[in-house]
Structures are given as C-alpha cells and as structure tokens.
Design an enzyme around this catalytic site. Structure first.
Site, PDB file in Angstrom:
ATOM      1  N   VAL A   1      31.210  68.089  -3.172  1.00  0.00           N
ATOM      2  CA  VAL A   1      29.941  67.872  -3.599  1.00  0.00           C
ATOM      3  C   VAL A   1      29.903  67.165  -5.051  1.00  0.00           C
ATOM      4  O   VAL A   1      28.787  66.985  -5.428  1.00  0.00           O
ATOM      5  CB  VAL A   1      29.193  69.173  -3.678  1.00  0.00           C
ATOM      6  CG1 VAL A   1      29.075  69.694  -2.427  1.00  0.00           C
ATOM      7  CG2 VAL A   1      30.032  70.215  -4.443  1.00  0.00           C
TER       8      VAL A   1
ATOM      9  N   SER B   1      35.480  69.826  -3.023  1.00  0.00           N
ATOM     10  CA  SER B   1      36.291  70.109  -2.034  1.00  0.00           C
ATOM     11  C   SER B   1      37.303  69.232  -1.602  1.00  0.00           C
ATOM     12  O   SER B   1      37.931  69.557  -0.426  1.00  0.00           O
ATOM     13  CB  SER B   1      35.307  70.202  -0.657  1.00  0.00           C
ATOM     14  OG  SER B   1      34.277  71.411  -0.885  1.00  0.00           O
TER      15      SER B   1
ATOM     16  N   LYS C   1      40.509  70.891  -1.429  1.00  0.00           N
ATOM     17  CA  LYS C   1      40.921  71.605  -0.021  1.00  0.00           C
ATOM     18  C   LYS C   1      42.207  71.101   0.806  1.00  0.00           C
ATOM     19  O   LYS C   1      42.992  71.404   1.200  1.00  0.00           O
ATOM     20  CB  LYS C   1      39.879  72.112   0.828  1.00  0.00           C
ATOM     21  CG  LYS C   1      38.739  72.802  -0.063  1.00  0.00           C
ATOM     22  CD  LYS C   1      37.400  72.884   0.764  1.00  0.00           C
ATOM     23  CE  LYS C   1      36.558  73.878  -0.133  1.00  0.00           C
ATOM     24  NZ  LYS C   1      35.342  74.107   0.368  1.00  0.00           N
TER      25      LYS C   1
ATOM     26  N   TYR D   1      40.063  79.562  -7.133  1.00  0.00           N
ATOM     27  CA  TYR D   1      39.338  78.639  -6.239  1.00  0.00           C
ATOM     28  C   TYR D   1      38.272  77.785  -6.990  1.00  0.00           C
ATOM     29  O   TYR D   1      37.980  76.546  -6.721  1.00  0.00           O
ATOM     30  CB  TYR D   1      38.529  79.437  -5.120  1.00  0.00           C
ATOM     31  CG  TYR D   1      37.757  78.702  -4.252  1.00  0.00           C
ATOM     32  CD1 TYR D   1      38.221  77.745  -3.358  1.00  0.00           C
ATOM     33  CD2 TYR D   1      36.102  78.739  -4.576  1.00  0.00           C
ATOM     34  CE1 TYR D   1      37.356  77.211  -2.498  1.00  0.00           C
ATOM     35  CE2 TYR D   1      35.254  77.960  -3.978  1.00  0.00           C
ATOM     36  CZ  TYR D   1      35.650  77.147  -2.882  1.00  0.00           C
ATOM     37  OH  TYR D   1      34.761  76.256  -2.271  1.00  0.00           O
TER      38      TYR D   1
ATOM     39  N   TYR E   1      31.996  68.897   7.277  1.00  0.00           N
ATOM     40  CA  TYR E   1      31.233  69.927   7.818  1.00  0.00           C
ATOM     41  C   TYR E   1      30.605  69.695   8.883  1.00  0.00           C
ATOM     42  O   TYR E   1      31.203  68.962   9.671  1.00  0.00           O
ATOM     43  CB  TYR E   1      30.507  70.453   6.579  1.00  0.00           C
ATOM     44  CG  TYR E   1      31.189  70.452   5.375  1.00  0.00           C
ATOM     45  CD1 TYR E   1      32.278  71.319   5.189  1.00  0.00           C
ATOM     46  CD2 TYR E   1      31.074  69.420   4.245  1.00  0.00           C
ATOM     47  CE1 TYR E   1      33.132  71.313   4.134  1.00  0.00           C
ATOM     48  CE2 TYR E   1      31.824  69.620   3.298  1.00  0.00           C
ATOM     49  CZ  TYR E   1      32.887  70.433   2.878  1.00  0.00           C
ATOM     50  OH  TYR E   1      33.727  70.196   1.987  1.00  0.00           O
TER      51      TYR E   1
HETATM   52  O1  DON Z   1      32.521  76.119  -3.441  1.00  0.00           O
HETATM   53  C1  DON Z   1      31.821  75.423  -3.559  1.00  0.00           C
HETATM   54  O2  DON Z   1      30.568  75.539  -3.124  1.00  0.00           O
HETATM   55  C2  DON Z   1      32.072  74.028  -4.198  1.00  0.00           C
HETATM   56  N1  DON Z   1      33.008  74.296  -5.380  1.00  0.00           N
HETATM   57  C3  DON Z   1      32.802  72.990  -3.208  1.00  0.00           C
HETATM   58  C4  DON Z   1      31.965  72.747  -2.114  1.00  0.00           C
HETATM   59  C5  DON Z   1      32.193  71.401  -1.755  1.00  0.00           C
HETATM   60  O3  DON Z   1      32.490  70.373  -2.293  1.00  0.00           O
HETATM   61  C6  DON Z   1      31.741  71.007  -0.345  1.00  0.00           C
HETATM   62  N2  DON Z   1      31.549  69.836   0.024  1.00  0.00           N
HETATM   63  N3  DON Z   1      31.091  68.732   0.188  1.00  0.00           N
END
Ligand code: DON
Length: 305
Positions: A259, A63, A66, A189, A241
């Site tokens: 993540v 993420s 983003k 994405y 978040y």
């Molecule tokens: O779309 C997802 O779930 C992962 N590619 C990215 C999520 C993420 O990194 C949220 N972070 N804390």
C-alpha cells in the site's frame, strides 16, 4: 532490447493516469507521501540496471515485506507451514476478517495480512527478540545493501491505528494459530511493513526470485529452486489480493504489491522489476504501477505466458 527507451516511453504514456487513484491514508503517516512520485527500475543478472523517475527515493515497502518474511519461513519450515496457512487466493481484501473466522483462523495465504502475521509469529518463535533484526539483515543480504532501515514514524502510526490487524491477530489467537504474545508479534509486523527502500534497491533485492532462489551476482543461495518456484507461484496467484487475477491477466508476471505504492515483479531467468507510484486503485494496488507493468510486458513481450 533497448530497455531504457522502453521505460522512457512508459513514463510518457502513464502521465494522464496520475490524476487517478488515492494515496493510502488509513495509516496516517503514509498519507503524507507526495503523490506525484514515480519510479521504475529494472535489474539484470549481470548487474546492469535501467530506470526512470525517482529510482533512489525511498518509500514504505509495506506488504512487499511479506515476500521476504515468507522466504525466511519457507526456508526454515517448508514441510510444516501448510498447517498454519494455505496457498489459495483469498478473493477478498487484504485485511478481511470474514473468511478468517469462517476458516477457523487459518489464513488463505502468506500475502494477505492475516497470513503475513502468522509468518511473523513463526519467525518470532524461532528468533525471539532478534526477529526484527534477522528480517532486516535478511533483506540487506538479498539486496546486497547495508543502507536499509525502517521508518519509525510510519511504524508508530501503524501501531496506533492498526485496529483491523489487531482484530485479525486476536481472532487467530482465539483459534490457537498465534503462539507468541500478540504485542510482540505485532510490533515486528508493523516494523517490517515500515521498512523503506527505493525502487532500485527493491528490484535488486528481488533478483534471487528471478533466478531460482540464487542471487546471480553474489551467487548466494537464499531459497532452493523448489522453494523459489512455490514463492513465485504464490506471487502470481495471491500477490495482489482480490485483484490477483486482474494483475495476472494484464501483466502476466509474478508480482507483489504494497500500500506504499510499490510493486515488485520478476521475469524468470532474466530480470527483476520494481515500480513505485503512491496512488492506489480501489483494491489497494498502485494504479499507475500496474499500468506501467502492463505496458512493459506488452511492449517487450516478456511475460511468463
Ligand atoms: O497491515 C497493513 O495493513 C499494511 N501495513 C500493509 C498492507 C499492504 O501493503 C497491503 N497491500 N496492498
């Protein structure tokens, strides 16, 4: 200030926490990472860097991507973005569906998954088949580094298992908040999430946000000062978040997590930081990484407050 000595102290103090947390395994290929990794990198405006741990080891930025895609979109469409997504903390998990239906397919912010997917859709409308190469070239440009790529195994793993993301994008499409083919948007994405960078590369790439949108080393302008202010404000209020309040409370800096266990943060007018430790807390943010940043701002007094 002796930054290197402070980083060494932090490395010692966080050691007991390595027992805690859990690597993200809802993306199977991410679950295979060695959980004992730790890296922390600082980047100053004059090019000086400091670091401890595996600072050159690449990991999945997830993420954190983003931040970069939102930078691209806000510089193209600052005036109209608010029609497609808001600027409010969600107070919900990053992949939550409930709020999105209630709010008719308009995501709360660009840092939850739904908001980031809308941003990818916006970029896809502009750049068509070139979208992913535009994204990775933008990151190479802000990072002043050609040696950046995505991890094909992780991208494939996300494509195969990203059921919840597919639910989010389908829901938004039903509310007419996705313009392109779902398949095209999601391939981009998932690829952007699987970009691999080291903590040293990420701290370097974040420097423009510590300096009002301009890279202080190359002098390239990536955002206007007003756009950089907006992006940093969003990192502070939405970058973690439903743990964004807790991160602001403990660390006191604009930051963004992924993540993969990475967290980036900036100290305005001074430096950018990246910390990496793959085990996550219950909200999906690096457990050791959050503590390391909390120790950093406590020891140095370098928070925005
Ligand atoms: O779309 C997802 O779930 C992962 N590619 C990215 C999520 C993420 O990194 C949220 N972070 N804390």
């Amino acid at each position: 200030m002796n930054y290197q000595a402070i980083l060494e102290e932090i490395r010692e103090e966080i050691k007991p926490l390595f027992q805690k947390g859990k690597v993200a395994d809802y993306i199977p290929a991410l679950g295979r990472v060695d959980p004992t990794h730790f890296a922390m990198s600082l980047q100053l405006f004059d090019g000086t860097t400091f670091g401890v741990g595996d600072v050159d080891c690449k990991f999945s930025i997830q993420s954190i991507s983003k931040v970069f895609t939102y930078s691209m979109a806000i510089s193209l469409y600052q005036k109209t973005l608010h029609k497609r997504l808001w600027h409010e903390p969600s107070g919900n998990p990053f992949n939550s569906l409930v709020q999105l239906e209630h709010e008719k397919g308009i995501p709360r912010n660009p840092f939850i998954n739904a908001g980031a997917i809308v941003i990818t859709d916006i970029l896809r409308s502009k750049y068509k088949d070139q979208t992913f190469s535009k994204i990775i070239n933008f990151i190479k440009d802000i990072g002043n580094d050609e040696n950046i790529d995505y991890d094909k195994e992780i991208a494939l793993s996300e494509i195969k298992t990203g059921f919840r993301n597919m639910a989010l994008v389908n829901m938004m499409k039903s509310f007419k908040n996705i313009s392109n083919e779902i398949k095209d948007v999601m391939q981009i994405y998932f690829k952007q999430c699987s970009i691999s960078m080291s903590s040293k590369q990420l701290s370097r790439a974040m420097l423009y946000l510590a300096n009002h949108g301009i890279d202080p080393i190359t002098k390239k302008e990536f955002l206007t000062s007003s756009q950089a202010k907006r992006l940093n404000s969003l990192m502070l209020t939405c970058g973690h978040y439903d743990a964004s309040g807790d991160f602001a409370f403990r660390v006191g800096l604009p930051g963004k997590s992924g993540v993969g266990g990475g967290i980036v943060a900036i100290v305005p007018d001074l430096m950018s930081i990246c910390v990496w430790s793959p085990k996550l807390n219950k909200k999906g943010n690096s457990l050791v990484g959050t503590k390391a940043l909390e120790l950093f701002t406590t020891k140095t007094g370098l928070s925005i407050f």
